[in-house]
Design a protein around this motif. Structure first.
Motif, PDB file in Angstrom:
ATOM      1  N   ILE A 136      -9.612  12.311  -8.365  1.00 33.06           N
ATOM      2  CA  ILE A 136     -10.308  11.053  -8.094  1.00 33.06           C
ATOM      3  C   ILE A 136     -10.676  10.355  -9.399  1.00 33.06           C
ATOM      4  O   ILE A 136     -10.513   9.138  -9.534  1.00 33.06           O
ATOM      5  N   TYR A 137     -11.152  11.124 -10.374  1.00 31.91           N
ATOM      6  CA  TYR A 137     -11.575  10.597 -11.681  1.00 31.91           C
ATOM      7  C   TYR A 137     -10.463   9.794 -12.357  1.00 31.91           C
ATOM      8  O   TYR A 137     -10.725   8.830 -13.064  1.00 31.91           O
ATOM      9  N   ASN A 138      -9.222  10.182 -12.137  1.00 28.59           N
ATOM     10  CA  ASN A 138      -8.089   9.508 -12.779  1.00 28.59           C
ATOM     11  C   ASN A 138      -7.730   8.183 -12.133  1.00 28.59           C
ATOM     12  O   ASN A 138      -6.823   7.490 -12.616  1.00 28.59           O
TER      13      ASN A 138
ATOM     14  N   GLU B   8       0.833  -1.209   0.000  1.00 29.48           N
ATOM     15  CA  GLU B   8       0.000   0.000   0.000  1.00 29.48           C
ATOM     16  C   GLU B   8       0.864   1.254   0.000  1.00 29.48           C
ATOM     17  O   GLU B   8       1.773   1.394   0.805  1.00 29.48           O
ATOM     18  N   ASN B   9       0.568   2.172  -0.904  1.00 19.90           N
ATOM     19  CA  ASN B   9       1.267   3.444  -0.971  1.00 19.90           C
ATOM     20  C   ASN B   9       0.524   4.416  -0.063  1.00 19.90           C
ATOM     21  O   ASN B   9      -0.526   4.941  -0.423  1.00 19.90           O
ATOM     22  N   LEU B  10       1.067   4.663   1.106  1.00 16.19           N
ATOM     23  CA  LEU B  10       0.393   5.510   2.088  1.00 16.19           C
ATOM     24  C   LEU B  10       0.336   6.965   1.646  1.00 16.19           C
ATOM     25  O   LEU B  10      -0.587   7.691   2.024  1.00 16.19           O
ATOM     26  N   ARG B  11       1.287   7.394   0.833  1.00 16.77           N
ATOM     27  CA  ARG B  11       1.256   8.757   0.291  1.00 16.77           C
ATOM     28  C   ARG B  11       0.048   8.918  -0.631  1.00 16.77           C
ATOM     29  O   ARG B  11      -0.658   9.924  -0.587  1.00 16.77           O
ATOM     30  N   PHE B  12      -0.205   7.897  -1.461  1.00 19.87           N
ATOM     31  CA  PHE B  12      -1.385   7.944  -2.332  1.00 19.87           C
ATOM     32  C   PHE B  12      -2.656   7.916  -1.497  1.00 19.87           C
ATOM     33  O   PHE B  12      -3.597   8.668  -1.761  1.00 19.87           O
ATOM     34  N   LYS B  13      -2.699   7.056  -0.500  1.00 19.69           N
ATOM     35  CA  LYS B  13      -3.883   6.945   0.350  1.00 19.69           C
ATOM     36  C   LYS B  13      -4.216   8.297   0.971  1.00 19.69           C
ATOM     37  O   LYS B  13      -5.374   8.731   0.970  1.00 19.69           O
ATOM     38  N   GLU B  14      -3.213   8.965   1.481  1.00 20.11           N
ATOM     39  CA  GLU B  14      -3.408  10.279   2.103  1.00 20.11           C
ATOM     40  C   GLU B  14      -3.965  11.278   1.081  1.00 20.11           C
ATOM     41  O   GLU B  14      -4.912  12.006   1.376  1.00 20.11           O
TER      42      GLU B  14
ATOM     43  N   CYS C  48      -3.449  -2.524  -2.357  1.00 25.44           N
ATOM     44  CA  CYS C  48      -2.218  -3.309  -2.250  1.00 25.44           C
ATOM     45  C   CYS C  48      -1.398  -3.313  -3.540  1.00 25.44           C
ATOM     46  O   CYS C  48      -0.372  -3.977  -3.624  1.00 25.44           O
ATOM     47  N   GLU C  49      -1.836  -2.546  -4.521  1.00 23.47           N
ATOM     48  CA  GLU C  49      -1.156  -2.513  -5.821  1.00 23.47           C
ATOM     49  C   GLU C  49      -0.106  -1.404  -5.913  1.00 23.47           C
ATOM     50  O   GLU C  49       0.352  -1.083  -7.005  1.00 23.47           O
ATOM     51  N   ASN C  50       0.245  -0.784  -4.784  1.00 16.79           N
ATOM     52  CA  ASN C  50       1.237   0.294  -4.768  1.00 16.79           C
ATOM     53  C   ASN C  50       0.853   1.393  -5.772  1.00 16.79           C
ATOM     54  O   ASN C  50       1.621   1.742  -6.661  1.00 16.79           O
ATOM     55  N   ILE C  51      -0.342   1.931  -5.632  1.00 17.16           N
ATOM     56  CA  ILE C  51      -0.872   2.939  -6.545  1.00 17.16           C
ATOM     57  C   ILE C  51       0.021   4.175  -6.499  1.00 17.16           C
ATOM     58  O   ILE C  51       0.327   4.692  -5.429  1.00 17.16           O
ATOM     59  N   GLN C  52       0.436   4.625  -7.656  1.00 18.07           N
ATOM     60  CA  GLN C  52       1.311   5.785  -7.762  1.00 18.07           C
ATOM     61  C   GLN C  52       0.524   7.035  -8.141  1.00 18.07           C
ATOM     62  O   GLN C  52      -0.440   6.959  -8.898  1.00 18.07           O
TER      63      GLN C  52
END
Length: 120
Positions: A60-62, A26-32, A99-103
């Protein structure tokens, strides 16, 4: 006896959750950022759908589904009822993909409804 039962339950919960996050990146920077933009939309939907609001919708749309076809109304506003349904889908999307490490993307696709409003 109660102390032993509580201790057993704590150990059981610990072991149950132990192996669940092994494959999660999980990319916590993305989550934030994602949660921040949801909060901006939620806080301003009934007050002011200004440039900050639109930037959050575009963010969000992206990543997650946004019902932009409903924004293409006379006033180019995001209806609250549609937002509430979309918000449920955003959280569902995030849970399925976290869990896909979203960038965070460097550039964003702007939905047609906001392209038209920028040309005025």
């Amino acid at each position: 006896m109660k102390k032993q039962l509580i201790l057993f339950l704590l150990i059981f919960i610990s072991f149950k959750n132990f192996g669940q996050n092994d494959n999660c990146n999980e990319n916590l920077r993305f989550k934030e950022a994602f949660l921040y933009h949801i909060k901006i939309v939620e806080s301003n939907i009934a007050i002011s759908q200004d440039e900050t609001f639109r930037k959050s919708v575009i963010f969000i749309y992206n990543y997650a589904p946004v019902s932009v076809e409903h924004i293409m109304n006379y006033s180019r506003t995001y209806p609250i009822g549609v937002f509430k349904k979309d918000k449920i889908e955003w959280f569902k999307w995030y849970e399925e993909n976290k869990c896909e490490n979203i960038q965070i993307k460097a550039t964003y696709i702007i939905p047609e409804v906001y392209q038209l409003s920028n040309n005025k």
